[in-house]
Motif scaffolding. Structure first.
Motif, PDB file in Angstrom:
ATOM      1  N   ASP A   1       0.846  -1.196   0.000  1.00  0.00           N
ATOM      2  CA  ASP A   1       0.000   0.000   0.000  1.00  0.00           C
ATOM      3  C   ASP A   1       0.880   1.243   0.000  1.00  0.00           C
ATOM      4  OD1 ASP A   1       0.890   0.386   2.673  1.00  0.00           O
ATOM      5  OD2 ASP A   1      -0.849  -0.660   3.482  1.00  0.00           O
ATOM      6  N   ALA A   2       0.234   2.394  -0.048  1.00  0.00           N
ATOM      7  CA  ALA A   2       0.963   3.665  -0.142  1.00  0.00           C
ATOM      8  C   ALA A   2       1.873   3.890   1.064  1.00  0.00           C
ATOM      9  CB  ALA A   2      -0.024   4.823  -0.288  1.00  0.00           C
ATOM     10  N   ASP A   3       1.413   3.532   2.253  1.00  0.00           N
ATOM     11  CA  ASP A   3       2.248   3.719   3.452  1.00  0.00           C
ATOM     12  C   ASP A   3       3.529   2.914   3.362  1.00  0.00           C
ATOM     13  OD1 ASP A   3       0.493   5.500   4.653  1.00  0.00           O
ATOM     14  OD2 ASP A   3      -0.556   3.931   5.784  1.00  0.00           O
ATOM     15  N   GLN A   4       3.435   1.672   2.902  1.00  0.00           N
ATOM     16  CA  GLN A   4       4.635   0.845   2.768  1.00  0.00           C
ATOM     17  C   GLN A   4       5.578   1.398   1.700  1.00  0.00           C
ATOM     18  OE1 GLN A   4       3.658  -3.261   2.113  1.00  0.00           O
ATOM     19  NE2 GLN A   4       3.354  -3.642   4.296  1.00  0.00           N
ATOM     20  N   ARG A   5       5.018   1.893   0.609  1.00  0.00           N
ATOM     21  CA  ARG A   5       5.874   2.460  -0.445  1.00  0.00           C
ATOM     22  C   ARG A   5       6.555   3.743   0.035  1.00  0.00           C
ATOM     23  NH1 ARG A   5       1.523   0.477  -3.359  1.00  0.00           N
ATOM     24  NH2 ARG A   5       0.583   2.532  -3.569  1.00  0.00           N
ATOM     25  N   GLU A   6       5.844   4.577   0.793  1.00  0.00           N
ATOM     26  CA  GLU A   6       6.469   5.778   1.361  1.00  0.00           C
ATOM     27  C   GLU A   6       7.590   5.390   2.311  1.00  0.00           C
ATOM     28  OE1 GLU A   6       3.318   8.014   3.177  1.00  0.00           O
ATOM     29  OE2 GLU A   6       2.606   8.803   1.257  1.00  0.00           O
ATOM     30  N   TRP A   7       7.341   4.414   3.192  1.00  0.00           N
ATOM     31  CA  TRP A   7       8.341   3.961   4.146  1.00  0.00           C
ATOM     32  C   TRP A   7       9.551   3.382   3.407  1.00  0.00           C
ATOM     33  CZ3 TRP A   7      10.506  -0.813   5.212  1.00  0.00           C
ATOM     34  CH2 TRP A   7      11.283  -0.878   6.378  1.00  0.00           C
ATOM     35  N   ALA A   8       9.297   2.557   2.400  1.00  0.00           N
ATOM     36  CA  ALA A   8      10.386   1.948   1.630  1.00  0.00           C
ATOM     37  C   ALA A   8      11.214   3.013   0.923  1.00  0.00           C
ATOM     38  CB  ALA A   8       9.824   0.946   0.615  1.00  0.00           C
TER      39      ALA A   8
END
Length: 138
Positions: free
Chosen positions: A78-85
């Motif tokens: 999801d977007a949160d994981q992509r931002e964190w990554a």
């Protein structure tokens, strides 16, 4: 405290993207930016990290001369994981360039964190709005 990175090219270091909703590039801009991304990717033997994206993005990088073995592709659920990554890839400092495909940044704070991570690590970063689905949804 000022960091001294003798290997950094000042022209590109100053030009690190100002990540905000207004400066997030569209997926159509990816092809336009490819010569610059290619130049940055081929300067070193570091990773080219792609967060999100698609097989077509990876293939375009390979077609531009980037070895497939130097491309690190992180999907993220999801977007949160992509931002964190994206933030982690920037902070690691092991990539010559980080390409992120996000729908939109969740907050101005996230945009600021990505900008600072890019600046501190001297890692070039490009944030693109997510690519449209290649197959129609039924």
């Amino acid at each position: 405290m000022r960091y001294n990175y003798p290997h950094a090219n000042l022209e590109f270091a100053v030009e690190a993207l100002n990540i905000s909703d207004e400066s997030t590039l569209s997926s159509e801009d990816f092809a336009t930016m490819m010569p610059r991304i290619q130049s940055l990717a081929l300067r070193t033997k570091q990773w080219v990290t792609v967060i999100g994206g698609s097989r077509q993005v990876i293939q375009q990088l390979v077609n531009a001369g980037v070895s497939r073995s130097r491309i690190r592709w992180v999907a993220g659920r999801d977007a949160d994981q992509r931002e964190w990554a994206t933030e982690q890839a920037l902070l690691a400092g092991t990539s010559s360039v980080v390409l992120s495909f996000l729908d939109a940044l969740s907050s101005p704070r996230v945009a600021q964190r990505l900008k600072m991570a890019s600046k501190v690590s001297q890692t070039h970063s490009f944030v693109f709005r997510s690519l449209p689905s290649q197959s129609p949804l039924h």
